[in-house]
Design an enzyme around this catalytic site. Structure first.
Site, PDB file in Angstrom:
ATOM      1  N   GLU A 124     -34.314 -17.122  92.551  1.00 49.39           N
ATOM      2  CA  GLU A 124     -35.546 -17.753  92.069  1.00 49.39           C
ATOM      3  C   GLU A 124     -35.486 -19.256  92.267  1.00 49.39           C
ATOM      4  O   GLU A 124     -34.760 -19.969  91.565  1.00 49.39           O
ATOM      5  CB  GLU A 124     -35.767 -17.435  90.587  1.00 49.39           C
ATOM      6  CG  GLU A 124     -37.074 -18.005  90.053  1.00 49.39           C
ATOM      7  CD  GLU A 124     -37.267 -17.768  88.568  1.00 49.39           C
ATOM      8  OE1 GLU A 124     -38.188 -18.388  88.000  1.00 49.39           O
ATOM      9  OE2 GLU A 124     -36.502 -16.992  87.982  1.00 49.39           O
ATOM     10  N   LYS A 255     -28.116  -2.531  75.073  1.00 45.89           N
ATOM     11  CA  LYS A 255     -28.960  -2.844  76.221  1.00 45.89           C
ATOM     12  C   LYS A 255     -30.454  -2.703  75.922  1.00 45.89           C
ATOM     13  O   LYS A 255     -31.252  -2.365  76.800  1.00 45.89           O
ATOM     14  CB  LYS A 255     -28.567  -1.999  77.435  1.00 45.89           C
ATOM     15  CG  LYS A 255     -27.165  -2.301  77.967  1.00 45.89           C
ATOM     16  CD  LYS A 255     -26.875  -1.553  79.239  1.00 45.89           C
ATOM     17  CE  LYS A 255     -25.554  -1.982  79.826  1.00 45.89           C
ATOM     18  NZ  LYS A 255     -24.387  -1.469  79.112  1.00 45.89           N
ATOM     19  N   ASP A 329     -22.063  -7.925  82.364  1.00 46.30           N
ATOM     20  CA  ASP A 329     -22.954  -6.786  82.544  1.00 46.30           C
ATOM     21  C   ASP A 329     -24.386  -7.302  82.492  1.00 46.30           C
ATOM     22  O   ASP A 329     -24.911  -7.621  81.424  1.00 46.30           O
ATOM     23  CB  ASP A 329     -22.710  -5.765  81.420  1.00 46.30           C
ATOM     24  CG  ASP A 329     -23.496  -4.473  81.617  1.00 46.30           C
ATOM     25  OD1 ASP A 329     -24.483  -4.492  82.376  1.00 46.30           O
ATOM     26  OD2 ASP A 329     -23.122  -3.453  81.007  1.00 46.30           O
ATOM     27  N   HIS A 419     -42.991 -25.590  90.630  1.00 47.74           N
ATOM     28  CA  HIS A 419     -42.771 -24.345  91.363  1.00 47.74           C
ATOM     29  C   HIS A 419     -43.408 -24.404  92.746  1.00 47.74           C
ATOM     30  O   HIS A 419     -42.860 -23.864  93.711  1.00 47.74           O
ATOM     31  CB  HIS A 419     -43.334 -23.164  90.559  1.00 47.74           C
ATOM     32  CG  HIS A 419     -42.442 -22.720  89.446  1.00 47.74           C
ATOM     33  ND1 HIS A 419     -42.361 -23.386  88.242  1.00 47.74           N
ATOM     34  CD2 HIS A 419     -41.572 -21.693  89.353  1.00 47.74           C
ATOM     35  CE1 HIS A 419     -41.488 -22.782  87.453  1.00 47.74           C
ATOM     36  NE2 HIS A 419     -40.996 -21.747  88.106  1.00 47.74           N
TER      37      HIS A 419
END
Length: 426
Positions: A124, A255, A329, A419
């Site tokens: 990104e 998670k 993770d 951006h």
């Protein structure tokens, strides 16, 4: 005017223009000729030969090209293949993800203390630049103050009984045999400690919320193995037999963003803060303290009205890049990126803090020993034993830097132009 939602009508228009009913049925029906006759076969151990074997199978299936294999299975990957055996199955190569770096970020923490250079792996554009700006502002302000507030990785087995009475008797038995259960769990690990065992009854079902400290590891596998041993000890010795039980009954928040994690924490709970002098706010964020406060008030209302768990700008951006770079993770970002950002005026200055209750990171175990991730942790100075708590504080400080920068950009009206400049006009 139709009472059917416009989104449904638009979708139906697109489908009608693309398919007849018969064409749709044909495309979505079972086609035996496309069913592969044999699944891919892979070796339990990873090495150059096992990687080559899988590529031959992919070529036979007609999905691999001569150009694909050397990109994923390059010479360095084949040389290092054995190092990946404990981390992946059916390995065919490695992906090359760009890694940026920000720093120095000065952290004045109970565990992380000094100037750090943080690796961030992302595709990104503008992300690294944004966090770098936040880090520069925080460092010029004297550094980020951090503290590890709590820790404990959760696993929540569930037990089903014939009725409420048996469930209550089971809980009574657990409370009288907790030392034996703790010993069974801790016998599976050198580093994990069962620090809390909390029963929760829902009629004929009992959840046992098991909380562990995990040393310098993130500890997901550690607590799973320990809890399995605890449950099997219950199965062997408890006179009140459950109809069935499961090692994880979806209560721990593993998670997943959850209210339980928000309130009690899952992993390491860390808070980080900085006081930015008013002149630095204006010089580097190009906005006044008052306008930052006005944005913070509106953003918190938006979080409240939309039902967010917590209230923050974009923890997930920095955490995902940091987790991937350092061998964590990455799926744990789903729960780690929960927390609260606060802004207050302190005289002429701006106080900003973040509190994240579910940071799941480790300086050992998991993917931290892989070649690239090990190198990234070495760059950070937090590789190996003794650095788990410091790594969590660095993660929280990183999130704070991201909040400083994105809130400054939105408040100053620079969010879109940044951006556009960095992501679209290169």
């Amino acid at each position: 005017m139709s009472i059917i939602p416009s989104s449904v009508l638009r979708l139906l228009d697109r489908l009608r223009a693309s398919y007849t009913a018969e064409q749709a049925r044909s495309r979505m029906s079972h086609r035996a000729e496309l069913t592969p006759q044999r699944s891919l076969r892979s070796s339990r151990e990873t090495d150059a030969a096992s990687i080559a074997s899988l590529w031959r199978q992919l070529q036979a299936a007609g999905v691999a090209t001569e150009a694909t294999e050397p990109v994923l299975a390059d010479t360095q990957t084949l040389s290092d293949a054995a190092a990946y055996s404990a981390n992946i199955e059916a390995m065919i190569g490695t992906l090359k993800l760009p890694v940026g770096v920000i720093g120095p970020l000065v952290i004045n923490g109970l565990n992380a203390n000094g100037a750090y250079y943080l690796p961030l792996a992302t595709t990104e554009a503008a992300l690294v630049a944004s966090y770098a700006r936040g880090a520069a502002v925080a460092t010029k302000s004297g550094g980020v103050t951090t503290a590890l507030l709590n820790e404990g990785v959760l696993r929540s087995p569930g037990f089903k009984f014939a009725g409420l009475v048996d469930a209550g008797l089971f809980v009574d038995w657990v409370t009288r045999n907790v030392d034996d259960l703790q010993a069974a769990a801790e016998a599976t690990t050198r580093h994990g400690k069962l620090i809390s065992l909390e029963p929760m009854i829902d009629n004929d079902i009992v959840f046992l919320l098991c909380r562990y400290t995990t040393g310098d590891a993130a500890g997901q596998n550690m607590v799973t193995i320990a809890t399995d041993a605890l449950c099997r000890r219950i199965e062997e010795t408890c006179p009140i037999k459950p109809l069935h039980w499961f090692i994880e009954a979806n209560f721990s928040g593993d998670k997943k963003a959850s209210y339980l994690g928000l309130l009690t924490g899952r992993g390491r709970k860390v808070s980080a803060s900085v006081i930015i002098p008013g002149p630095l706010v204006e010089k580097h964020l190009h906005v006044s303290v008052d306008r930052m406060m006005a944005y913070g008030e509106m953003a918190n209302l938006g979080a409240l009205l939309s039902g967010q768990l917590g209230a923050q700008g974009h923890y997930a951006n920095g955490l995902a890049a940091f987790y991937i770079a350092t061998g964590q993770d990455a799926a744990c970002v789903s729960e780690s990126a929960v927390g609260f950002t606060r802004m207050e005026r302190r005289g002429a200055d701006l106080f900003i803090s973040v509190t994240l209750p579910n940071i799941l990171v480790g300086s050992v175990g998991g993917g931290t020993g892989l070649p690239s991730q090990s190198a990234a942790l070495s760059l950070l100075g937090l590789k190996g034993t003794g650095h788990g708590a410091a790594l969590a504080e660095v993660a929280a400080a990183l999130c704070l830097c991201g909040e400083i920068s994105i809130m400054g950009a939105i408040t100053a009206g620079h969010f879109a132009s940044a951006h556009d400049k960095l992501a679209r006009r290169r």
